[in-house]
Write a protein that holds these residues in place. Structure first.
Motif, PDB file in Angstrom:
ATOM      1  N   GLU A 289       0.840  -1.207   0.000  1.00 13.85           N
ATOM      2  CA  GLU A 289       0.000   0.000   0.000  1.00 13.85           C
ATOM      3  C   GLU A 289       0.871   1.252   0.000  1.00 13.85           C
ATOM      4  O   GLU A 289       0.600   2.216  -0.730  1.00 13.85           O
ATOM      5  N   GLN A 290       1.934   1.215   0.819  1.00 19.97           N
ATOM      6  CA  GLN A 290       2.830   2.377   0.860  1.00 19.97           C
ATOM      7  C   GLN A 290       3.549   2.565  -0.486  1.00 19.97           C
ATOM      8  O   GLN A 290       3.700   3.684  -0.974  1.00 19.97           O
ATOM      9  N   ILE A 337       0.458   0.064 -10.931  1.00 15.92           N
ATOM     10  CA  ILE A 337      -0.347   0.455  -9.771  1.00 15.92           C
ATOM     11  C   ILE A 337      -1.613  -0.369  -9.714  1.00 15.92           C
ATOM     12  O   ILE A 337      -2.036  -0.835  -8.640  1.00 15.92           O
ATOM     13  N   LYS A 338      -2.266  -0.579 -10.848  1.00 13.53           N
ATOM     14  CA  LYS A 338      -3.485  -1.384 -10.872  1.00 13.53           C
ATOM     15  C   LYS A 338      -3.198  -2.810 -10.429  1.00 13.53           C
ATOM     16  O   LYS A 338      -3.980  -3.418  -9.667  1.00 13.53           O
ATOM     17  N   ASN A 339      -2.070  -3.333 -10.907  1.00 15.23           N
ATOM     18  CA  ASN A 339      -1.714  -4.696 -10.481  1.00 15.23           C
ATOM     19  C   ASN A 339      -1.478  -4.767  -8.971  1.00 15.23           C
ATOM     20  O   ASN A 339      -1.889  -5.734  -8.309  1.00 15.23           O
ATOM     21  N   LEU A 340      -0.804  -3.757  -8.439  1.00 18.80           N
ATOM     22  CA  LEU A 340      -0.561  -3.743  -6.981  1.00 18.80           C
ATOM     23  C   LEU A 340      -1.868  -3.622  -6.202  1.00 18.80           C
ATOM     24  O   LEU A 340      -2.039  -4.231  -5.139  1.00 18.80           O
ATOM     25  N   GLU A 341      -2.804  -2.804  -6.745  1.00 17.39           N
ATOM     26  CA  GLU A 341      -4.094  -2.678  -6.061  1.00 17.39           C
ATOM     27  C   GLU A 341      -4.831  -4.007  -6.054  1.00 17.39           C
ATOM     28  O   GLU A 341      -5.428  -4.403  -5.053  1.00 17.39           O
ATOM     29  N   ASP A 346      -6.432  -8.902  -3.102  1.00 11.71           N
ATOM     30  CA  ASP A 346      -6.373 -10.351  -2.912  1.00 11.71           C
ATOM     31  C   ASP A 346      -5.796 -10.695  -1.529  1.00 11.71           C
ATOM     32  O   ASP A 346      -6.295 -11.593  -0.831  1.00 11.71           O
ATOM     33  N   LYS A 347      -4.711  -9.986  -1.177  1.00 10.80           N
ATOM     34  CA  LYS A 347      -4.105 -10.250   0.135  1.00 10.80           C
ATOM     35  C   LYS A 347      -5.071  -9.900   1.266  1.00 10.80           C
ATOM     36  O   LYS A 347      -5.151 -10.623   2.286  1.00 10.80           O
ATOM     37  N   SER A 348      -5.823  -8.791   1.136  1.00  9.87           N
ATOM     38  CA  SER A 348      -6.772  -8.402   2.177  1.00  9.87           C
ATOM     39  C   SER A 348      -7.875  -9.448   2.320  1.00  9.87           C
ATOM     40  O   SER A 348      -8.260  -9.828   3.440  1.00  9.87           O
ATOM     41  N   ASN A 349      -8.366  -9.931   1.167  1.00  6.99           N
ATOM     42  CA  ASN A 349      -9.400 -10.974   1.231  1.00  6.99           C
ATOM     43  C   ASN A 349      -8.855 -12.245   1.877  1.00  6.99           C
ATOM     44  O   ASN A 349      -9.535 -12.907   2.691  1.00  6.99           O
TER      45      ASN A 349
END
Length: 477
Positions: A289-290, A337-341, A346-349
């Motif tokens: 995120e950072q 950036i889109k890929n990181l988002e 995915d990681k949050s889920n």
């Protein structure tokens, strides 16, 4: 006052009664003003009795001399002063001399009638000479002497002395009787204490008798039970086998409980590791995120810089050929950036899923574990209570803590190698060792080591100890 005045000649009592007012004749005479105030407070105020009281002068006036000797008045028919006609205690006489001048009032006969100058008495009359306070003129009055009523009884000095001696003797007898009463009371107190002691002994003996009767009844009951058991022919072998089967079942349950507990502990360790992994993944998501925020700011900065270089307006969309490289870099950054988002989502889920799984797994093993710990704690507490001690087990975040106390005056402490001694950790103080020896029908496993401690005043010395001979002798028996 009238009780202590003794007129020497009953014929002269009328002079005394006429000269002294009746209220004073029935008044009480006091030497001290404090005594008089206490007397009046108690008798007049508290008991509501009508009494009179007078106070004798501090300086005695009983022997005050008259203004002139009686010899100088005898030619006028006077034969004595009023004071000389009666006897009274010094305080009473002092009050009468001071108040009514009985030492200076002469008593005369009929021939004094014509020569009255002050208060005086004749055979049947009282003469008084008064001087007016206002005019200074002198007036004379006379009145008949009233017959005596109270002082006609003369006191015989000899009888009085004998009565006083009898009173003194009686007082001494009363003192002796009081001493005997005190001695009798002390003796009675001693007898009462002895009586209480004997009653206490009787009560103690009665209690012992009752306990003896109860013990005899218990012994009789035990003997009856023993006779019934002997007559019933109980199969000891069968009872022993049943007891061993029950003990084996209990041991199997203990093994199963311990195995289940170990399984829960392993599951807990696995979940703890997964929790650590999830924490690391959460930290990685935060780092992504950072990184996303930094790249977005960098792209925005590059875009502003490109527009400044190309002098492009904010709404202009045509890109010069020499800036295609910058645009491609921007597009690449935007895609990254889109890929990181997407990766962050995915990681949050995945993190939410892990947390849900951990919560469900924790509920599956934590509640049974708490129930198991409660059961172990109840049995552990009962065991320690049977040894007159106290103990408990509780589940902490990282394991089970055992808290015990071996004395009633202490608090519960965690069972550690630093706080309790080896004997306390095993529960073997002198009292509990004796309880263990008192327990009968104990079951011993084959793997158990039995230590026999031989001690006492009649113990054999070490060089005479022959264990094999003792074993052979025991086997022969």
């Amino acid at each position: 006052m009238m009780l202590v005045i003794s007129v020497r000649n009953p014929n002269h009592a009328k002079y005394v009664e006429n000269h002294i007012p009746f209220n004073d004749l029935r008044a009480f005479v006091f030497q001290k003003r404090e005594d008089m105030e206490k007397f009046m407070t108690e008798v007049r105020d508290s008991q509501n009795l009508r009494v009179n009281s007078v106070f004798a002068p501090e300086e005695s006036c009983a022997t005050r001399p008259p203004s002139r000797p009686i010899e100088s008045l005898k030619r006028f028919g006077f034969f004595a002063y009023l004071r000389e006609l009666f006897d009274a205690p010094e305080e009473v006489m002092s009050y009468l001399c001071n108040q009514y001048k009985v030492h200076d009032v002469p008593v005369g006969t009929d021939q004094t009638k014509a020569m009255i100058k002050t208060v005086l008495y004749t055979a049947e009359e009282k003469y008084s000479l008064k001087k007016s306070f206002y005019s200074g003129k002198t007036s004379t009055s006379n009145s008949a002497v009233r017959p005596s009523q109270y002082l006609t009884m003369a006191v015989d000095a000899e009888d009085k002395r004998q009565l006083e001696e009898q009173i003194s003797t009686a007082e001494k007898s009363m003192q002796a009787i009081d001493a005997q009463m005190i001695a009798t009371q002390e003796s009675a107190a001693k007898l009462d204490r002895r009586d209480n002691e004997l009653r206490a002994q009787k009560k103690a003996l009665s209690e012992l008798k009752g306990k003896k009767r109860q013990l005899e009844q218990k012994i009789s009951t035990k003997q009856d039970s023993l006779r019934q058991m002997e007559q019933g022919g109980i199969d000891l072998q069968k009872a022993e086998e049943e007891t061993k089967a029950q003990i084996s079942a209990v041991n199997s349950q203990k093994v199963a409980i311990v195995a289940e507990f170990m399984a829960h502990m392993k599951l807990r360790a696995t979940l703890s590791m997964e929790k650590v992994y999830m924490a690391l993944e959460t930290q990685a998501c935060a780092m992504l995120e950072q990184r996303k925020a930094r790249l977005l700011e960098k792209c925005k900065g590059l875009l502003r810089r490109a527009r400044e270089i190309c002098n492009m307006d904010p709404g202009e969309s045509v890109v010069p050929p020499d800036l295609h490289t910058v645009v491609d870099e921007y597009n690449r950054r935007e895609q990254e950036i889109k890929n990181l988002e997407k990766e962050l989502d995915d990681k949050s889920n995945a993190l939410d899923t892990y947390r849900q799984n951990i919560s469900e797994a924790k509920e599956r093993w934590l509640n049974p574990l708490k129930q198991l710990v409660e059961q172990i704690n109840d049995k552990f507490s009962d065991f320690f209570r049977s040894m007159q001690c106290a103990g408990e087990e509780e589940y902490d975040k990282y394991g089970i803590r055992i808290r015990v106390k071996f004395r009633s005056s202490t608090q519960l402490h965690e069972l550690t190698a630093h706080h309790q001694s080896g004997g306390e950790r095993s529960g073997m103080d002198p009292v509990n060792e004796r309880r263990v020896f008192d327990i009968v029908n104990l079951q011993y496993a084959d793997e158990m080591t039995v230590l026999c401690v031989h001690n006492g005043p009649h113990m054999l010395p070490p060089h005479k100890w022959d264990e094999k001979a003792f074993t052979r002798r025991r086997m022969v028996k």
